[in-house]
Design an enzyme around this catalytic site. Structure first.
Site, short mmCIF file in Angstrom:
data_model
loop_
_atom_site.label_atom_id
_atom_site.label_comp_id
_atom_site.label_asym_id
_atom_site.label_seq_id
_atom_site.Cartn_x
_atom_site.Cartn_y
_atom_site.Cartn_z
N CYS A 58 47.51 78.25 47.56
CA CYS A 58 46.23 78.94 47.65
C CYS A 58 45.80 79.05 49.11
O CYS A 58 46.23 78.26 49.96
CB CYS A 58 45.16 78.18 46.86
SG CYS A 58 45.45 78.10 45.08
N GLU A 109 43.02 78.26 50.40
CA GLU A 109 42.31 77.05 50.81
C GLU A 109 43.26 75.96 51.28
O GLU A 109 42.92 75.19 52.18
CB GLU A 109 41.43 76.54 49.66
CG GLU A 109 40.32 77.48 49.26
CD GLU A 109 40.72 78.53 48.23
OE1 GLU A 109 39.81 79.09 47.59
OE2 GLU A 109 41.93 78.80 48.05
#
Length: 130
Positions: free
Chosen positions: A52, A54
Site C-alpha cells: 500500500c 502508506e
C-alpha cells in the site's frame, strides 16, 4: 487541508505501480519536524504481497530520520481524497497515534476518532504479556 500535502500525495500517486487493479494510490504525511514523506502503492502479480502507499510512506519516514506523523492524506487515481485501509490505519497508529490529523473525503478527523480504542504499542507493555 494543506495544499502542499495534497500535492505531494498526488505526485506520489502518479508514480504508483498498479497494473492489476488499475487503482493507483498516493500517500503523504507531515512529520512533526515539518518534513513531508510520501509513498505510492506497488502491486505484484501475487496479489497478497503488494504494498500500500502508506507502507512506502512509513518506510520513507523511518529511513529519513523517523519521528511522529502529525498530518496525513491519501488520494486515489482521480487525485481525490480516499480512506486508508484497515492495515494502513494500524501503521498510521504506530507512527502518528490517536492525535494524527487524517484528511478524509468527509473532512478532517483524528485517527483516534477513526479508530476508537485502537491497538498500539501501549497495549504491549511487558507487564501485559502473561
Amino acid at each position: 487541508m494543506s495544499a502542499d500535502l495534497l500535492k505531494a500525495a498526488r505526485d506520489a500517486m502518479s508514480k504508483a505501480y498498479a497494473p492489476y487493479s488499475g487503482f493507483p494510490v498516493g500517500a503523504a504525511g507531515r512529520a512533526e519536524d515539518g518534513r513531508i514523506v510520501t509513498g505510492c502503492n506497488v502491486e505484484n502479480a501475487s496479489y497478497g504481497v503488494g504494498l500500500c502507499a502508506e507502507c512506502g510512506m512509513i518506510s520513507e519516514l523511518v529511513a529519513t530520520g523517523g519521528g511522529r506523523l502529525v498530518e496525513f492524506a491519501c488520494v486515489d487515481r482521480t487525485g481525490e481524497l480516499t480512506v486508508p485501509c484497515g492495515r494502513c490505519r494500524q501503521l498510521l497508529w504506530e507512527h502518528g497515534g490517536p492525535e494524527l490529523s487524517v484528511h478524509m473525503p468527509r473532512g478532517e478527523m483524528t485517527l483516534g476518532e477513526i479508530m476508537v480504542d485502537g491497538f498500539g504499542p501501549t497495549n504491549l507493555e511487558v507487564g501485559d504479556i502473561q
